[in-house]
Design a protein around this motif. Structure first.
Motif, short mmCIF file in Angstrom:
data_model
loop_
_atom_site.label_atom_id
_atom_site.label_comp_id
_atom_site.label_asym_id
_atom_site.label_seq_id
_atom_site.Cartn_x
_atom_site.Cartn_y
_atom_site.Cartn_z
N THR A 80 14.66 12.11 -34.71
CA THR A 80 16.12 11.98 -35.42
C THR A 80 15.76 10.99 -36.55
O THR A 80 15.41 10.04 -36.44
CB THR A 80 17.32 11.47 -34.80
OG1 THR A 80 17.33 12.35 -33.56
CG2 THR A 80 18.60 11.26 -35.19
N LEU A 81 16.22 11.40 -37.64
CA LEU A 81 16.12 10.55 -39.06
C LEU A 81 17.45 10.17 -39.59
O LEU A 81 17.51 9.44 -40.33
CB LEU A 81 15.22 11.40 -40.09
CG LEU A 81 13.83 11.57 -39.50
CD1 LEU A 81 12.95 12.58 -40.66
CD2 LEU A 81 13.02 10.36 -39.23
N SER A 82 18.43 11.22 -39.24
CA SER A 82 19.83 10.92 -40.01
C SER A 82 20.92 11.61 -39.00
O SER A 82 20.60 12.43 -38.32
CB SER A 82 19.88 11.57 -41.25
OG SER A 82 21.10 11.69 -41.67
N ARG A 83 21.97 11.00 -38.95
CA ARG A 83 23.18 11.49 -38.21
C ARG A 83 24.30 11.34 -39.23
O ARG A 83 24.49 10.57 -39.94
CB ARG A 83 23.36 10.55 -37.00
CG ARG A 83 22.52 10.72 -35.93
CD ARG A 83 22.91 10.01 -34.64
NE ARG A 83 21.94 9.87 -33.62
CZ ARG A 83 21.25 8.89 -33.23
NH1 ARG A 83 21.42 7.69 -33.83
NH2 ARG A 83 20.01 9.23 -32.20
N GLY A 84 25.13 12.46 -38.81
CA GLY A 84 26.47 12.35 -39.66
C GLY A 84 26.63 13.49 -40.38
O GLY A 84 26.44 14.59 -40.34
N ASN A 85 27.53 13.01 -41.58
CA ASN A 85 27.96 14.15 -42.48
C ASN A 85 26.77 14.63 -43.48
O ASN A 85 25.59 14.05 -43.28
CB ASN A 85 29.01 13.47 -43.48
CG ASN A 85 28.45 12.41 -44.20
OD1 ASN A 85 27.30 12.28 -44.81
ND2 ASN A 85 29.36 11.23 -44.49
N PRO A 86 26.86 15.58 -44.12
CA PRO A 86 25.80 16.33 -44.84
C PRO A 86 25.15 15.62 -45.83
O PRO A 86 24.10 15.53 -46.08
CB PRO A 86 26.45 17.77 -45.50
CG PRO A 86 27.72 17.87 -44.62
CD PRO A 86 28.14 16.43 -44.05
N GLU A 87 25.99 14.57 -46.29
CA GLU A 87 25.51 13.59 -47.38
C GLU A 87 24.47 12.67 -46.89
O GLU A 87 23.27 12.49 -47.68
CB GLU A 87 26.68 12.90 -48.24
CG GLU A 87 27.61 13.55 -49.09
CD GLU A 87 28.62 14.47 -48.24
OE1 GLU A 87 28.68 13.91 -47.07
OE2 GLU A 87 29.06 15.25 -48.60
N ASN A 88 24.74 12.20 -45.54
CA ASN A 88 23.54 11.50 -45.05
C ASN A 88 22.29 12.14 -44.70
O ASN A 88 21.40 11.66 -44.95
CB ASN A 88 24.27 10.88 -43.69
CG ASN A 88 25.30 9.84 -43.65
OD1 ASN A 88 25.49 9.42 -44.93
ND2 ASN A 88 25.91 9.55 -42.76
N GLN A 89 22.46 13.42 -44.43
CA GLN A 89 21.37 14.29 -44.06
C GLN A 89 20.53 14.63 -45.29
O GLN A 89 19.36 14.61 -45.43
CB GLN A 89 21.83 15.68 -43.30
CG GLN A 89 22.49 15.32 -42.13
CD GLN A 89 23.40 16.60 -41.46
OE1 GLN A 89 22.94 17.75 -42.03
NE2 GLN A 89 23.99 16.47 -40.63
N MET A 90 21.53 14.68 -46.57
CA MET A 90 20.72 14.93 -47.71
C MET A 90 19.63 13.86 -48.15
O MET A 90 18.59 13.89 -48.79
CB MET A 90 21.62 15.40 -48.63
CG MET A 90 22.37 16.33 -48.69
SD MET A 90 21.40 17.94 -48.42
CE MET A 90 20.75 18.12 -50.13
N GLU A 91 20.07 12.63 -47.76
CA GLU A 91 19.24 11.31 -47.96
C GLU A 91 17.92 11.47 -47.55
O GLU A 91 16.88 10.94 -48.26
CB GLU A 91 20.05 10.24 -47.45
CG GLU A 91 21.42 9.83 -48.14
CD GLU A 91 21.91 8.78 -47.70
OE1 GLU A 91 21.52 7.99 -46.68
OE2 GLU A 91 23.05 8.35 -48.22
#
Length: 107
Positions: A80-91
């Motif tokens: 796992t690298l990112s959790r939460g909303n789509p903006e966090n995933q785009m990072e």
């Protein structure tokens, strides 16, 4: 243009890739009153790493699921690298191609 899958459309279409599976699983969990969130990371498959979303839900503890691969919990090949909303995933997109991972042992 990048878009976030819609759980209702996925259910109506009865098809999708890992993104649609993750969103639909999270929607089903939430509808059942189970806290759930989307996460994004890497999975090691057939000797390569691929970016993939997953779902994390809470049943006394947080459990990561790969609903496309029918893994509850997801196995150790998932990072796992990112959790939460789509903006966090785009990072994390800027990190793709710049992450160095070595497999020390494989059984």
């Amino acid at each position: 243009m990048l878009s976030v899958p819609n759980a209702l459309e996925t259910l109506e279409n009865r098809m999708g890739d890992c993104n649609e599976h993750a969103v639909l699983f999270a929607a089903f969990a939430r509808a059942a009153g189970i806290p759930a969130r989307i996460e994004t990371g890497l999975v090691h498959l057939r000797g390569r790493f691929y970016i993939t979303p997953g779902t994390r839900f809470f049943l006394g503890k947080w459990i990561t699921v790969d609903s496309l691969m029918n893994q509850i919990p997801a196995d150790v090949t998932h990072i796992t690298l990112s959790r939460g909303n789509p903006e966090n995933q785009m990072e994390i997109l800027g990190a793709i191609g710049n992450i160095g991972i070595s497999i020390l042992e494989q059984q």
